[in-house]
Design a protein around this motif. Sequence first.
Motif, short mmCIF file in Angstrom:
data_model
loop_
_atom_site.label_atom_id
_atom_site.label_comp_id
_atom_site.label_asym_id
_atom_site.label_seq_id
_atom_site.Cartn_x
_atom_site.Cartn_y
_atom_site.Cartn_z
N ALA A 122 0.83 -1.21 0.00
CA ALA A 122 0.00 0.00 0.00
C ALA A 122 0.86 1.26 0.00
N VAL A 131 -5.63 2.76 -3.62
CA VAL A 131 -5.52 1.64 -2.70
C VAL A 131 -6.85 1.46 -1.98
N CYS A 135 -4.17 4.61 2.25
CA CYS A 135 -5.37 4.00 1.64
C CYS A 135 -6.41 5.05 1.29
#
Length: 391
Positions: free
Chosen positions: A109, A119, A142
Amino acid sequence: MTSQPRPGPAVFISAGEASGDQHGAAVAREIRRELPDVRLFGIGGRELEAAGVSRIAGLDELSVMGGTEVLRRLPGFFRLQRRIEGLFVTEDVRLLLPIDYPGLNLRLARSARRQGRRVLYYIAPQVWAWREGRARKLQRDCDRVLTVLPFEGPLLERYGVRTEFVGHPLLDAPRSRAAAARDRAAPGVRMTDSRRVIGLFPGSRAQEVRFMLPVFAEAARQLARRHQDLDFLVARPPHLPKSLYAGAGFPTAGAREVTERSWAALTKSGTITLELALAGVPMVVGYRTGGLEWAIGRRLVRIPSIVLVNLVAEAPVVPEFLQDRLTAERVAAELEGLLGERAAGRREMLRAFDVVRERLGDPGCAARVASHAIELLARDQESPGRLGTPC
């Protein structure tokens, strides 16, 4: 000159364990249903491959447990990480879909975010149990984190992580005939088959099996001596060799088959406890690891139980025996109390499983995850210059 058609978007799915392989395959099929030209790459098992994902590594390369084994295999993991990062570039991967497995997936990630890729983390790492610092990494790297347990979202949101509860993927699995029969059976009504199967679930990693299976098998032998109507079946994931189970002296089958046939179960902790609860199989949980790993984990873990069923139910529904408390005598005695159809412990546990089922949300998890993935791919096409900022 005729221009070449532009290839479909590329998605990389990273699943390091058997459950992630299964859940990732369901998402892959849903994504392809909506985007037929999508290119799917990943790491995982046979189910991802069957769903049309081009794998660059299998579960046998990824299955580790405990700090000492991880350290021994770190060079191989770093080589794999570099291969994946190279593929991100050569295939112009626009979305990384990591599934749990935080050791490798959090590093992927970080790499994907630095390269300006989307992500979407599916099945959040269990930062609520230990190493809460991982939550900050999720916030940083993320676009979105999709949770499958109802209590995870509020814990992650304290760190600024954008989350959404998508329900649990186990709810997408069809109810087995055996589970349906158990649900219909009134107290005191015996099953037509006079023999009952006790499922043994020692884990999906080789090191887990080495630690747990000898104790589980000895407990089974003790029960077999006292109950002539019991059969025992050991769950073996396809990526682990049969030779690992030879010393137990019991037949093996896939986890799904063992779950469907079981009247009761002795299992390690983890997602399998939710699978058994949803199938209506009363259970006892045992867990043991190396002394160093246990000493470290005991200092880090901040939760009252390691059993997901207990955490979702917010009650000590399932008995658990950890480390030195895991003995064949103790778990055999506890299992014995769950064998009778009229046993109070069995009936109480089954009622608690109904509460767990309700709290895990509604079916359709894979389709919801795919919808999030497709949305992020669409945003990528509309505004690729803003990828460095989580949406």
